[in-house]
Design a protein around this motif. Structure first.
Motif, short mmCIF file in Angstrom:
data_model
loop_
_atom_site.label_atom_id
_atom_site.label_comp_id
_atom_site.label_asym_id
_atom_site.label_seq_id
_atom_site.Cartn_x
_atom_site.Cartn_y
_atom_site.Cartn_z
N ALA A 18 0.81 -1.24 0.04
CA ALA A 18 0.15 0.01 0.00
C ALA A 18 0.95 1.30 -0.11
CB ALA A 18 -0.98 -0.04 1.38
N GLU A 19 2.04 1.34 0.69
CA GLU A 19 2.92 2.37 1.00
C GLU A 19 3.73 2.61 -0.47
OE1 GLU A 19 4.98 5.71 2.35
OE2 GLU A 19 3.10 4.53 2.93
N ALA A 20 4.10 1.47 -1.23
CA ALA A 20 4.92 1.44 -2.50
C ALA A 20 3.65 1.96 -3.31
CB ALA A 20 5.30 0.41 -2.88
N LEU A 21 2.27 1.67 -3.43
CA LEU A 21 1.38 2.18 -4.39
C LEU A 21 1.23 3.78 -4.25
CD1 LEU A 21 -1.08 -0.70 -4.50
CD2 LEU A 21 0.61 0.07 -6.31
N ARG A 22 1.12 4.21 -3.14
CA ARG A 22 0.87 5.33 -2.62
C ARG A 22 1.89 6.51 -3.06
NH1 ARG A 22 2.10 9.05 0.82
NH2 ARG A 22 3.40 7.61 2.00
N THR A 23 3.15 6.02 -2.57
CA THR A 23 4.18 6.99 -2.97
C THR A 23 4.35 7.12 -4.67
OG1 THR A 23 5.69 5.10 -2.53
CG2 THR A 23 5.34 6.78 -0.77
#
Length: 441
Positions: A18-23
């Motif tokens: 989720a963090e990789a997709l958000r960033t």
């Protein structure tokens, strides 16, 4: 096969994803914003020189002036920034839909590069339509698979046939050397793609034979060359001595198997392209994994090969594979799977089916049947990943593979349909009767 049915989707991996997709989405928006700023700088430079268009060098100087300003502020080369400005102007002016999709996080930078690379040979007036179709085509595809789809799409928008352009391109074939460091150099050969792919395939298969012979011999330290090193060594041997030197696959005083290995490529040739080459742009032949193939080369391959061709019967509208047959006796299942899959069925993989393995989706040892509803091509890398990681797969009707990741997310991979045999085009409107006003639409 790895199995851990009691484990839930790993919360830690889900959070990281989720963090990789958000960033990634934030980075895409920031990169797109910089592209717009660079393009605006370029347009400002051209606007300033609008009254001096007769002086081409003046426009160039205006771009250099702006590029130097930005480069100085960012401690970059002015040449680098000027190149970035030119790239940004192309993206903003010719590919606005692509830029908007990137900015919204719908596609990635790699998708954008694929679209621009494939679209660059098109005339400027065709890029607006290509831009719209490219973004619509990109949904759910990896950059590699997108590039293959776009290559066929771009052919339909070209004002000249692929054969005409290929004949011109052949004039540039050459071999050149680029000096490197530490006593190394690059030997670069520019040649027709089908020959380059065939050469690379033959070198790969010969290198694999060396590795297999080495592994069977089980002699520690006898030969530790990598696949890449073996390709280079075998290429040098073949070019300098006309045969692989010190063939490790020989078992007696006779030659080994390396010299007998021949190149293998996978080509799809629509029947109408062979019969009506002037229409090749609408449904070009394909060198699987690499893009369109000109009709002259496709016809030459069809006439020269001694191997049987598989006839693929497809749905006239959807292009889905319905049936395969051949006049030569061969394995019907393998023919069907090669025709249906064409490449590794891991989402995004572009390895051609002829270099992949046929895998039971539901393990044969666990009761999985050996038929086309339970078989699909996977390259060696993704076959191993299916066996030894927590990824799961099931095959749905129509050869659709549904992959489930360790975090519980699902990704579907559909067989790439062939071009429909039937195309619907609007009728030419009837000319108005004398004195009659033409319709407003």
């Amino acid at each position: 096969m790895y199995s851990d049915p009691s484990s839930a989707a790993p919360a830690g991996l889900s959070a990281v994803l989720a963090e990789a997709l958000r960033t990634g989405a934030e980075l895409a928006a920031a990169e797109a914003a910089r592209i717009r700023a660079l393009a605006a700088a370029g347009h400002l430079a051209l606007d300033v020189m609008a009254d001096r268009r007769e002086h081409a060098r003046a426009s160039e100087m205006a771009l250099r002036e702006v590029a130097s300003e930005l480069a100085s502020a960012e401690c970059l080369s002015d040449r680098t920034v000027q190149s970035q400005i030119s790239h940004a102007m192309t993206l903003v002016d010719d590919y606005p839909q692509t830029l908007a999709a990137w900015e919204a996080g719908v596609i990635t930078r790699a998708h954008v590069h694929a679209i621009i690379d494939v679209g660059s040979p098109l005339p400027v007036e065709a890029r607006e339509e290509f831009d719209l179709l490219a973004v619509a085509t990109a949904d759910g595809l990896s950059p590699g698979r997108l590039r293959s789809r776009l290559a066929a799409l771009a052919e339909r928008l070209q004002p000249t046939t692929l054969s005409e352009r290929h004949r011109r391109g052949r004039e540039a074939r050459c071999v050149r050397i680029v000096s490197g460091q530490d006593g190394m150099s690059d030997l670069v050969a520019t040649m027709p793609t089908v020959l380059a792919v065939g050469i690379y395939d033959r070198l790969t298969r010969q290198a694999r034979a060396v590795i297999d012979a080495r592994d069977e011999a089980s002699e520690p330290g006898s030969d530790e060359r990598t696949m890449a090193q073996l390709r280079a060594d075998i290429l040098a041997d073949v070019l300098l001595t006309a045969a692989p030197d010190a063939d490790p696959t020989r078992t007696d005083d006779g030659p080994g198997i390396l010299g007998g290995i021949r190149a293998r490529v996978q080509v799809v040739v629509p029947a109408l392209t062979l019969l009506a080459p002037e229409r090749e742009n609408s449904d070009p032949a394909e060198l699987v994994g690499h893009g369109p193939l000109d009709a002259d080369t496709a016809r030459a391959l069809a006439e020269a090969t001694s191997l049987p061709w598989d006839r693929v019967i497809t749905h006239p509208v959807s292009g889905a594979v319905l049936h395969t047959d051949t006049y030569h006796r061969t394995t019907a299942i393998d023919r069907f799977l090669r025709a249906r899959d064409r490449r590794c069925r891991w989402p995004g993989c572009t390895v051609p089916a002829v270099r992949a393995e046929v895998d039971h989706t539901h393990d044969y040892a666990l009761g999985g049947p050996t038929d086309v509803t339970n078989l699909a091509h996977l390259c060696q890398r993704h076959h191993s990943q299916k066996q030894f990681t927590r990824w799961r797969v099931r095959q749905l009707p129509g050869g659709v593979l549904e992959w489930t990741s360790p975090t519980g997310r699902t990704y579907t991979d559909e067989p790439l349909a062939y071009s429909p045999a039937v195309r619907f085009v609007p009728d030419d409107p009837a000319p108005p009767e004398p004195g009659e006003e033409p319709a407003p639409f």
